[in-house]
Design an enzyme around this catalytic site. Structure first.
Site, PDB file in Angstrom:
ATOM      1  N   LYS A 151       0.830  -1.206   0.000  1.00 16.32           N
ATOM      2  CA  LYS A 151       0.000   0.000   0.000  1.00 16.32           C
ATOM      3  C   LYS A 151       0.860   1.251   0.000  1.00 16.32           C
ATOM      4  O   LYS A 151       0.613   2.193  -0.771  1.00 16.32           O
ATOM      5  CB  LYS A 151      -0.928  -0.013   1.231  1.00 16.32           C
ATOM      6  CG  LYS A 151      -1.965   1.106   1.254  1.00 16.32           C
ATOM      7  CD  LYS A 151      -2.689   1.198   2.591  1.00 16.32           C
ATOM      8  CE  LYS A 151      -3.625   0.040   2.874  1.00 16.32           C
ATOM      9  NZ  LYS A 151      -4.846   0.072   2.044  1.00 16.32           N
TER      10      LYS A 151
ATOM     11  N   ARG B 236      -2.901   2.920   8.945  1.00 12.02           N
ATOM     12  CA  ARG B 236      -3.215   1.591   8.375  1.00 12.02           C
ATOM     13  C   ARG B 236      -1.965   0.741   8.244  1.00 12.02           C
ATOM     14  O   ARG B 236      -0.888   1.261   7.960  1.00 12.02           O
ATOM     15  CB  ARG B 236      -3.764   1.745   6.948  1.00 12.02           C
ATOM     16  CG  ARG B 236      -5.105   2.387   6.840  1.00 12.02           C
ATOM     17  CD  ARG B 236      -5.493   2.440   5.364  1.00 12.02           C
ATOM     18  NE  ARG B 236      -6.102   3.711   5.057  1.00 12.02           N
ATOM     19  CZ  ARG B 236      -7.376   3.847   4.653  1.00 12.02           C
ATOM     20  NH1 ARG B 236      -8.122   2.779   4.493  1.00 12.02           N
ATOM     21  NH2 ARG B 236      -7.877   5.030   4.405  1.00 12.02           N
TER      22      ARG B 236
ATOM     23  N   ARG C 287      -5.846   0.136  -8.571  1.00 12.75           N
ATOM     24  CA  ARG C 287      -5.306  -1.219  -8.751  1.00 12.75           C
ATOM     25  C   ARG C 287      -5.803  -1.738 -10.100  1.00 12.75           C
ATOM     26  O   ARG C 287      -6.775  -1.200 -10.657  1.00 12.75           O
ATOM     27  CB  ARG C 287      -5.734  -2.144  -7.629  1.00 12.75           C
ATOM     28  CG  ARG C 287      -7.231  -2.191  -7.467  1.00 12.75           C
ATOM     29  CD  ARG C 287      -7.645  -2.935  -6.212  1.00 12.75           C
ATOM     30  NE  ARG C 287      -9.031  -2.598  -5.903  1.00 12.75           N
ATOM     31  CZ  ARG C 287      -9.599  -2.747  -4.729  1.00 12.75           C
ATOM     32  NH1 ARG C 287      -8.909  -3.202  -3.719  1.00 12.75           N
ATOM     33  NH2 ARG C 287     -10.868  -2.453  -4.536  1.00 12.75           N
TER      34      ARG C 287
ATOM     35  N   GLY D 216      -7.659  -7.739   5.401  1.00 16.56           N
ATOM     36  CA  GLY D 216      -8.481  -7.920   6.590  1.00 16.56           C
ATOM     37  C   GLY D 216      -7.753  -8.535   7.759  1.00 16.56           C
ATOM     38  O   GLY D 216      -8.337  -8.757   8.817  1.00 16.56           O
TER      39      GLY D 216
ATOM     40  N   THR E 185      -1.370 -38.799 -17.623  1.00 17.67           N
ATOM     41  CA  THR E 185      -1.133 -38.330 -16.249  1.00 17.67           C
ATOM     42  C   THR E 185      -2.273 -38.645 -15.299  1.00 17.67           C
ATOM     43  O   THR E 185      -2.088 -38.527 -14.094  1.00 17.67           O
ATOM     44  CB  THR E 185      -0.828 -36.819 -16.231  1.00 17.67           C
ATOM     45  OG1 THR E 185      -1.829 -36.149 -16.987  1.00 17.67           O
ATOM     46  CG2 THR E 185       0.523 -36.556 -16.837  1.00 17.67           C
TER      47      THR E 185
ATOM     48  N   SER F 261       3.166 -40.745 -24.914  1.00 17.63           N
ATOM     49  CA  SER F 261       2.124 -39.829 -24.478  1.00 17.63           C
ATOM     50  C   SER F 261       1.920 -40.082 -22.992  1.00 17.63           C
ATOM     51  O   SER F 261       1.574 -41.191 -22.592  1.00 17.63           O
ATOM     52  CB  SER F 261       0.838 -40.085 -25.257  1.00 17.63           C
ATOM     53  OG  SER F 261      -0.154 -39.199 -24.818  1.00 17.63           O
TER      54      SER F 261
ATOM     55  N   TYR G 215       3.763 -31.586 -27.214  1.00 15.45           N
ATOM     56  CA  TYR G 215       2.375 -31.107 -27.248  1.00 15.45           C
ATOM     57  C   TYR G 215       1.623 -31.493 -25.980  1.00 15.45           C
ATOM     58  O   TYR G 215       2.046 -32.373 -25.233  1.00 15.45           O
ATOM     59  CB  TYR G 215       1.637 -31.658 -28.474  1.00 15.45           C
ATOM     60  CG  TYR G 215       1.418 -33.134 -28.453  1.00 15.45           C
ATOM     61  CD1 TYR G 215       0.303 -33.680 -27.813  1.00 15.45           C
ATOM     62  CD2 TYR G 215       2.316 -34.014 -29.054  1.00 15.45           C
ATOM     63  CE1 TYR G 215       0.107 -35.046 -27.767  1.00 15.45           C
ATOM     64  CE2 TYR G 215       2.120 -35.385 -29.011  1.00 15.45           C
ATOM     65  CZ  TYR G 215       1.007 -35.889 -28.359  1.00 15.45           C
ATOM     66  OH  TYR G 215       0.813 -37.240 -28.311  1.00 15.45           O
TER      67      TYR G 215
ATOM     68  N   ASP H  49      -3.712 -41.740 -14.926  1.00 10.56           N
ATOM     69  CA  ASP H  49      -3.284 -42.996 -14.314  1.00 10.56           C
ATOM     70  C   ASP H  49      -1.914 -42.849 -13.659  1.00 10.56           C
ATOM     71  O   ASP H  49      -1.654 -43.440 -12.609  1.00 10.56           O
ATOM     72  CB  ASP H  49      -3.235 -44.115 -15.361  1.00 10.56           C
ATOM     73  CG  ASP H  49      -4.605 -44.738 -15.553  1.00 10.56           C
ATOM     74  OD1 ASP H  49      -5.583 -44.157 -15.048  1.00 10.56           O
ATOM     75  OD2 ASP H  49      -4.698 -45.787 -16.206  1.00 10.56           O
TER      76      ASP H  49
ATOM     77  N   HIS I 226     -18.464 -42.453 -15.399  1.00 10.60           N
ATOM     78  CA  HIS I 226     -18.922 -42.532 -16.784  1.00 10.60           C
ATOM     79  C   HIS I 226     -19.606 -41.237 -17.214  1.00 10.60           C
ATOM     80  O   HIS I 226     -19.279 -40.648 -18.235  1.00 10.60           O
ATOM     81  CB  HIS I 226     -19.882 -43.719 -16.922  1.00 10.60           C
ATOM     82  CG  HIS I 226     -20.482 -43.848 -18.287  1.00 10.60           C
ATOM     83  ND1 HIS I 226     -21.727 -43.360 -18.600  1.00 10.60           N
ATOM     84  CD2 HIS I 226     -19.976 -44.372 -19.417  1.00 10.60           C
ATOM     85  CE1 HIS I 226     -21.973 -43.616 -19.882  1.00 10.60           C
ATOM     86  NE2 HIS I 226     -20.921 -44.236 -20.393  1.00 10.60           N
TER      87      HIS I 226
ATOM     88  N   ARG J 216      -5.686 -44.740 -29.246  1.00 12.90           N
ATOM     89  CA  ARG J 216      -5.288 -45.695 -28.205  1.00 12.90           C
ATOM     90  C   ARG J 216      -6.112 -46.966 -28.350  1.00 12.90           C
ATOM     91  O   ARG J 216      -7.335 -46.920 -28.394  1.00 12.90           O
ATOM     92  CB  ARG J 216      -5.531 -45.091 -26.827  1.00 12.90           C
ATOM     93  CG  ARG J 216      -5.148 -46.027 -25.710  1.00 12.90           C
ATOM     94  CD  ARG J 216      -5.357 -45.417 -24.341  1.00 12.90           C
ATOM     95  NE  ARG J 216      -6.768 -45.296 -24.024  1.00 12.90           N
ATOM     96  CZ  ARG J 216      -7.219 -44.720 -22.914  1.00 12.90           C
ATOM     97  NH1 ARG J 216      -6.398 -44.166 -22.061  1.00 12.90           N
ATOM     98  NH2 ARG J 216      -8.512 -44.661 -22.676  1.00 12.90           N
TER      99      ARG J 216
ATOM    100  N   ARG K   8      -9.986 -42.462 -27.619  1.00 12.78           N
ATOM    101  CA  ARG K   8     -10.196 -43.640 -26.766  1.00 12.78           C
ATOM    102  C   ARG K   8     -11.148 -44.597 -27.451  1.00 12.78           C
ATOM    103  O   ARG K   8     -12.354 -44.353 -27.498  1.00 12.78           O
ATOM    104  CB  ARG K   8     -10.763 -43.203 -25.419  1.00 12.78           C
ATOM    105  CG  ARG K   8      -9.730 -42.541 -24.525  1.00 12.78           C
ATOM    106  CD  ARG K   8     -10.380 -41.634 -23.507  1.00 12.78           C
ATOM    107  NE  ARG K   8     -11.006 -40.498 -24.183  1.00 12.78           N
ATOM    108  CZ  ARG K   8     -11.275 -39.337 -23.608  1.00 12.78           C
ATOM    109  NH1 ARG K   8     -10.976 -39.139 -22.363  1.00 12.78           N
ATOM    110  NH2 ARG K   8     -11.838 -38.364 -24.298  1.00 12.78           N
TER     111      ARG K   8
ATOM    112  N   MET L 108      -4.972  -7.334   9.321  1.00 17.36           N
ATOM    113  CA  MET L 108      -4.391  -6.423  10.312  1.00 17.36           C
ATOM    114  C   MET L 108      -5.249  -5.175  10.463  1.00 17.36           C
ATOM    115  O   MET L 108      -6.283  -5.048   9.836  1.00 17.36           O
ATOM    116  CB  MET L 108      -2.955  -6.115   9.941  1.00 17.36           C
ATOM    117  CG  MET L 108      -2.070  -7.342  10.203  1.00 17.36           C
ATOM    118  SD  MET L 108      -0.379  -7.059   9.751  1.00 17.36           S
ATOM    119  CE  MET L 108      -0.561  -6.621   8.053  1.00 17.36           C
TER     120      MET L 108
ATOM    121  N   CYS M 133      -1.663 -36.544 -22.397  1.00 14.00           N
ATOM    122  CA  CYS M 133      -3.064 -36.667 -22.777  1.00 14.00           C
ATOM    123  C   CYS M 133      -3.972 -36.868 -21.578  1.00 14.00           C
ATOM    124  O   CYS M 133      -5.130 -37.199 -21.727  1.00 14.00           O
ATOM    125  CB  CYS M 133      -3.244 -37.788 -23.791  1.00 14.00           C
ATOM    126  SG  CYS M 133      -2.764 -39.392 -23.132  1.00 14.00           S
TER     127      CYS M 133
END
Lengths: 887, 887
Positions: free
Chosen positions: A22, A92, A336, A101, A771, A768, A856, A773, A452, A614, A558, A103, A836
């Site tokens: 501030k 302040r 701001r 909030g 992530t 590929s 990618y 699993d 699902h 896949r 898939r 202080m 993927c």
């Protein structure tokens, strides 16, 4: 001598560490010539020294404060405690990192029994003066003296009642004087002291209180949570007060330099004359739109406009400005960067580039990719009122309104009649797909983010709420209840898939907007980014959508989703239940034709861009009926119809389901383990892919199939499956005489694959990283179980910094990805690498993928635009630092 | 000029690569002065050159063979093809690595129509001469000319029938001459050539045939399976024939330098006069024990004894020797290190050290740790006849005979009456523990190597067979069937837990033997080994057994096994079903007292050695009734007794079981995730441990508790649990005034823990690698599912080199362990590290643990002795190479 106290004109925005956020900001505004009420800042160092000295303000600091105060008095022409022209100040806190909030603040400091009279005289407003004084006593007593606000509030209420008032504005100046007397008595009773009348004493007490507040309980907790070092300390800002409530030539307001909702380049905001900030918040009077000020106070307006332009130019971003007009004079209290909607963010970014204020890369960095989601899904109008009935998991973003149905067939039927319906089920199965297609949205009472319903809905870009356990569904009577509320078949509900909220009736919606500016910004992002973006798509419709959204290929198709079509599932089941190879091939031949058609559509949609397909991944039992339901049916039939052929049939089925059932399906007979035990299934799939590629090639459309073997953990698995793919492809190509290039690669989704990536790369053209699993196996917890049982608590209690299924865990999973990339490229320098899992559409994870040197990311079609933007941001922020990051 | 052909006296045992295994051995024996029939070896290089030249024997090689042949003729005084004193030779392959039965052999080469007469004359045995000739024709025609043996066998049979003979010995010399004529006709018919009469031509054809056999189909497959390079080639050994069937002064036999069954130091073996090796095999005459030879042919016996002593001394190991006596002259045909039982291995090793033949380390290396298992469990006498009825998984070693029972209560009842019973169940649950305790062994028709029955039985050292699916159990009628065989309650069966075989009736057994020599050998191992051995034990009885077997501590005490006691399980269930914290603590308090008693017993048993106690690990639902059984019961009751209180109660239970049930229990709410959500459970356990330690300390017995937090994946999990442990311990210690040291550590059993071991070590005093779970999560397959569904095929088809749950996967799981150790020690150099998965008792895995620098391995009490031995072997073999291996 060290400098501890800085006048506002002695600092600037680079001095955050010394002046706090501030203080640095106030200094910066002062320096660029804005009308900021003058003051000074006591440095964070003073705070730290205060603690080191055993909570004592040193003589040096005290001396410097007094000098600064003198200069402030000089500048304002007012004097603290002066009985003719008293200076009033605010005190302040202001730490290096914002701790909203946490202080303390004291306003109107300098008020006492004498100065209040001067204020009354000067403002010609006795009521205002005494009201301000009593506010000061209340605030000071609470913040500095530590007296509970309750005593003051209770006394005020008693006074109001005694006088027969309903609200505070009814109190007169005399009433307020009575209240002041009462307040002073409270202070005396509680603290055995008179309320301090000496303004300098008030000032030092307040400064001390702000220093002390650095170590109050809530500030300590806040810092622990946000990892802010305790050693930073807080600065203290002492600023002369200005008043918007000094009469009709005074006022207060908020201005945005551009429209934060649409991004339109025009001053936006509102103000209230003869009022203070808190009056605006209280909502008793309706503020005026900012452009009205132009008529009411043309000079002030002109000055405000100029200030806004100056500020925007200075900060090179849209500003959110708080201002006060005191007796016709404009003061800026705060500025701001303004919060904005996704639409405004895009518009402002593009406009500012056009206006030459910022460059394209800055525009790209300004838009939060997560926010873009708003633009890609229909959403509930933020201004509309929403009263949630209940809440489930936000499984797929977007909002929808429709009539409740409890059955996929009914959903389809009503859908055909043009009715909008929302399908509500305990959970969905592949048999419900036609219902999901027909519905606006799906709600389930069971299942998690990977159920699902969730997966299918996200793929289709439909809103979905899962695992809404408070929703008790009564399928027989076609209704659901939440507590006492009963919602019947046909009743209208609205759901927000981004929050998980379900509301009764309709709520106003905003349709997705894909403005020209949005497209332009994304085209800039594409020019910048050094990492590709593909989409996960399982059918031609999704593939076309992905291509439209700018996907550079399909990163994950898939094939099991193709199996789940209700017309196909009986064939799949027959194939699984086949007792031998010959019987199985009969059904495989039927599936071959169906899959081939899908692949043709996808290849055509992608117009020669790579398509990663896949092979079958889930365990076989996922395609069969639910074991427990079957068990109940069999048990019932055993009691009621023990000799029926139906029982025999169900028992046979149950036996097979039992045979195939697994203790831990996630770690079971799936992925390439299927391909090794039942090579005929994988062979069929490869044949369908290659057949399709031949057909599409013959139409003159280029194809780039990339065949992906799932769940490889040992190079030998991939070696065998690669051989199967190559032999099958060779057969088809030599039979048709149509040749084309294709790749064979693997998902890296179990830790062993990453750990032995050098070996696996011997057999792979691409990796590929799966992530989803990989996160499950690396942490050793299954998402479905974790999210229902302990993950929420883990995140709330900060055992984990965040949900690793949403934001990629760099420390653990990320380390494996880095190993996988490094080891893989050691064996094969041109190895293609991508991701993927669902992380492929999340910005922090995309940043990681860029740093890890992946080629990618791939994500849901609806997240492709945000992934393109996030990829560009990562590139801009980390260009050139990839090598170091990956080692 | 390169040397391709070596006379036996020109080589030695170091020349395996050139001469092959057999050739090098023959040369070695010749050199140390043994009476080996003389000959020469054609090198592997000649074979490789033969292939390089397009299957042509070069002039150089041919020339060298002829020179060697001349020297052989000179040495033996015989000549190939000589009609007065013909030389007969064998031609055999001999590759670098033994490939038994894969390649070809020709005996009696040099026979033709003329030399056969000389042989008849010289041996004064026409019948022998013509029989030998016809054997040669048959063998040569098959091996060298490629004619199917069938033609010869058929012709011989026809001849026998025609003459009215039943067996070959009835044929006279004249009969054999007829057969020879017939054989020659077959050769002419099949190959359009006369049977080669020129012995030199025979020799070169045979050498060629041996070279060719290097690339026959079965040799190629054998090499692929055993990873033998195709480039090695085979050597060819040409050796003069000797005959044990030249009359009553001839014979053949086998001698072991020591008793291969008991290890006793005396010549052991058998022989047959006037016979060839194949006659011994045919079993028509019963051989004599070797010591009879001393009376029959004292000179030969003396020479044999001296030869045996010479050989044993030379090879410094017990030898298995083939010998032939030709007309009173002893020839040694082969010697090799003799196979032996575990008992003999130990006895011989220790004796040889005492005799000064080998040193202690050599003795240690000579005993196969796996074999020791024989000595630690009762086993089926190898000489007894066994006819397996069926076969399941060999879940826990040992053998047992007993009456079949199908119920734990019955097992207990009969056990009390002193009857030996075998408990046969579809599967076992914690409710069956008392039955398992009472039974000699357990058989289940379902479940794998980690099923309840398997784990419990291994822990108790009881034999167990699991997943014996051919066994159809009919609990109602108290019987099981295998195919058509019915086995009823009370019938006697015998099981072999080391092979998985089940036999009807009793079979002779051998009780475990723990000889003084065995203890001595292990004490040598303890002196040598540089890695500790602990045991996994869950109760005082097992702890005492472990201590007796030489465990240096408890590496894993699984507290959940204490929960599974049938007296405790109702309390555990009540604790789980408790609706709130208060109710739960009532039951926890009861469990506290029980667990404390167990810990006291274990601490006392271990006499101050460290005891690692793992806090509760399995998910809660494992302690509750089976979901599917409950579902069936509820469904039945709904139809038959819809208003019964029993239904209401079961429904309530089912609801809770459903709530707690998980999709993937292995990846579910277990391990420290329980401790974080229900800290009261872990707190109870810690209190029980510390209370017990206080009690035992007060008795003057030192304690070293090591409290282990399971399934940690993030340092924060351990941090919290460590805090809980420390606070609880401090409370107890300060309340009692008894203080002692204890450690807090974690299992490293999910990949993330190993990957972030540097962080986790901040909060850990020790790491214990839980390689069962670590293998499951690293590979991404659950053992129970994998072993039933695809792992067998993976191993059979060589997708995986071996079962990673039996032998630690160094490439993947091992890499994580190395990372864990390296990263952990980086943070805390004195971090204690161990392994407590089942791999801790397997020799290859123990070797890896030593190389990875672990401080100890921990295994089942019954495997402790073999682990001590394996640890010593690893130390001897790799001393000094640890640092390189771990990097």
């Amino acid at each position: 001598m060290e400098k501890y106290v800085y006048l506002f004109n002695e600092g600037n925005s680079d001095m955050r560490n010394i002046l706090g956020g501030k203080g640095a900001n106030l200094a910066e505004m002062t320096n660029i010539g804005l009308p900021v009420p003058f003051g000074f800042t006591i440095s964070t160092q003073a705070c730290n020294d205060y603690y080191k000295a055993g909570k004592k303000i040193s003589d040096t600091v005290e001396q410097q404060i007094l000098v600064a105060l003198e200069q402030l008095e000089e500048k304002t022409g007012k004097k603290l405690g002066d009985v003719t022209n008293p200076l009033l100040v605010s005190v302040r806190s202001g730490s290096v990192f914002s701790m909203p909030g946490m202080m303390d603040t004291v306003l109107n400091l300098g008020m006492n029994d004498e100065t209040v009279k001067a204020v009354a005289r000067l403002t010609n407003n006795e009521r205002f003066a005494y009201d301000s004084y009593r506010r000061f006593i209340q605030m000071f007593s609470n913040v500095v003296l530590g007296i509970d606000l309750f005593y003051f509030e209770q006394f005020l209420e008693e006074t109001r009642e005694k006088k027969g008032y309903k609200v505070d504005p009814e109190l007169t100046a005399e009433d307020w004087q009575e209240v002041i007397a009462g307040y002073k008595a409270i202070v005396k009773r509680q603290k055995k002291i008179e309320f301090p009348q000496n303004p300098q004493e008030q000032l030092f007490l307040a400064i001390r209180a702000v220093f002390d507040s650095w170590n109050n309980q809530r500030a300590i907790v806040y810092r622990r949570i946000h990892k802010i070092p305790d050693s930073l300390g807080t600065a203290v800002n002492v600023q002369s007060m200005v008043f918007g409530n000094m009469g009709n030539d005074s006022g207060t307001g908020v201005a945005f330099t551009r429209n934060p909702s649409t991004g339109e380049h025009q001053l936006y905001g509102e103000y209230l004359m003869n009022a203070q900030g808190e009056d605006v918040v209280a909502g008793i009077r309706t503020p005026e739109a900012i452009h009205v000020l132009e008529k009411e106070m043309p000079d002030v307006y002109k000055k405000l406009l100029a200030t806004c332009q100056l500020l925007e130019k200075h900060y090179q971003d849209m500003q959110d400005i708080e201002f006060t007009i005191e007796r016709g004079e404009l003061f800026i209290l705060q500025t701001r960067n303004g919060k904005r909607t996704a639409q405004a963010a895009v518009q402002i970014g593009v406009d500012m580039v056009r206006e030459g204020i910022i460059d394209k890369e800055t525009a790209i960095l300004r838009v939060d990719p997560e926010q873009l989601n708003q633009l890609l899904h229909r959403r509930i109008d933020q201004t509309a009122k929403r009263v949630p009935l209940t809440k489930g998991l936000p499984a797929s973003p977007g909002a929808a309104t429709g009539a409740v149905v409890f059955d996929a067939d009914e959903a389809e039927q009503l859908g055909k009649e043009g009715k909008k319906v929302i399908l509500v089920r305990p959970e969905t199965t592949p048999d419900d797909i036609h219902g999901i297609v027909a519905a606006e949205a799906v709600v389930t009472s069971r299942g998690g983010m990977t159920s699902h319903a969730a997966v299918v809905a996200r793929g289709m870009g439909k809103a979905c709420i899962c695992g809404c356990e408070s929703l008790k569904i009564d399928l027989k009577n076609k209704l659901f209840t939440v507590g006492d509320t009963v919602v019947k078949y046909g009743d209208i509900i609205t759901i927000d898939g981004s929050t998980g909220e379900i509301m009764l009736g309709g709520v106003a919606m905003i349709e997705p907007q894909l403005s020209e500016e949005f497209k332009l910004l994304l085209s800039w992002a594409d020019q910048v980014r050094e990492i590709g973006v593909r989409a996960n798509a399982d059918n031609p419709v999704d593939a076309r959508k992905a291509f439209e959204f700018g996907a550079g290929g399909i990163g994950l198709c898939r094939t099991e989703h193709m199996f789940m079509d209700p017309k196909r599932i009986p064939i799949v089941q027959s194939m699984i239940l086949a007792e031998n190879y010959e019987d199985r091939t009969v059904f495989l031949d039927q599936l071959l034709i169906m899959q081939q058609g899908d692949f043709e559509g996808i290849f055509e949609a992608m117009e020669g861009h790579p398509v990663t397909i896949r092979l079958l991944d889930p365990p076989m039992h996922e395609f069969l009926p639910d074991k427990e339901e079957l068990l109940v049916e069999v048990t019932k039939l055993q009691l009621t119809a023990p000799d029926s052929p139906e029982l025999a049939e169900k028992e046979r089925l149950l036996k097979k389901v039992n045979q195939l059932s697994e203790f831990n399906p996630m770690l079971g007979h799936r992925g390439c383990r299927l391909g090794i035990i039942y090579p005929e299934i994988y062979e069929m799939q490869v044949r369908a892919i290659i057949n399709a590629a031949v057909k599409v090639t013959e139409k003159g459309i280029p194809v780039k199939p990339e065949i992906m073997i799932p769940l490889v953990g040992h190079v030998n698995e991939l070696k065998r499956m690669r051989q199967l793919v190559e032999e099958t492809a060779e057969q088809v190509m030599s039979a048709t005489g149509v040749y084309f290039d294709y790749l064979v690669g693997t998902m890296i989704e179990v830790p062993r694959a990453a750990l032995t990536a050098d070996r696996i790369a011997e057999q792979a053209d691409f990796f590929s990283f799966g992530t989803n699993d990989l996160t499950q196996t690396t942490f050793g917890f299954s998402r479905d179980d974790a999210e229902g049982k302990f993950l929420q608590t883990y995140i709330e209690q900060k055992v984990l910094p965040e949900n690793p299924f949403a934001i990629l865990d760099r420390e653990g999973v990320g380390k494996l990805i880095e190993m996988g990339v490094t080891l893989g490229r050691k064996t094969k320098s041109n190895l293609k690498t991508g991701i993927c899992g669902e992380h492929g559409g999340e910005k922090s994870s995309i940043e990681f993928c860029y740093l890890a040197g992946l080629d990618y990311v791939s994500c849901s079609p609806y997240r492709v635009p945000l992934a393109r933007l996030a990829a560009a941001q990562a590139t801009i922020q980390h260009r050139g630092s990839i090598v170091e990051a990956v080692r």
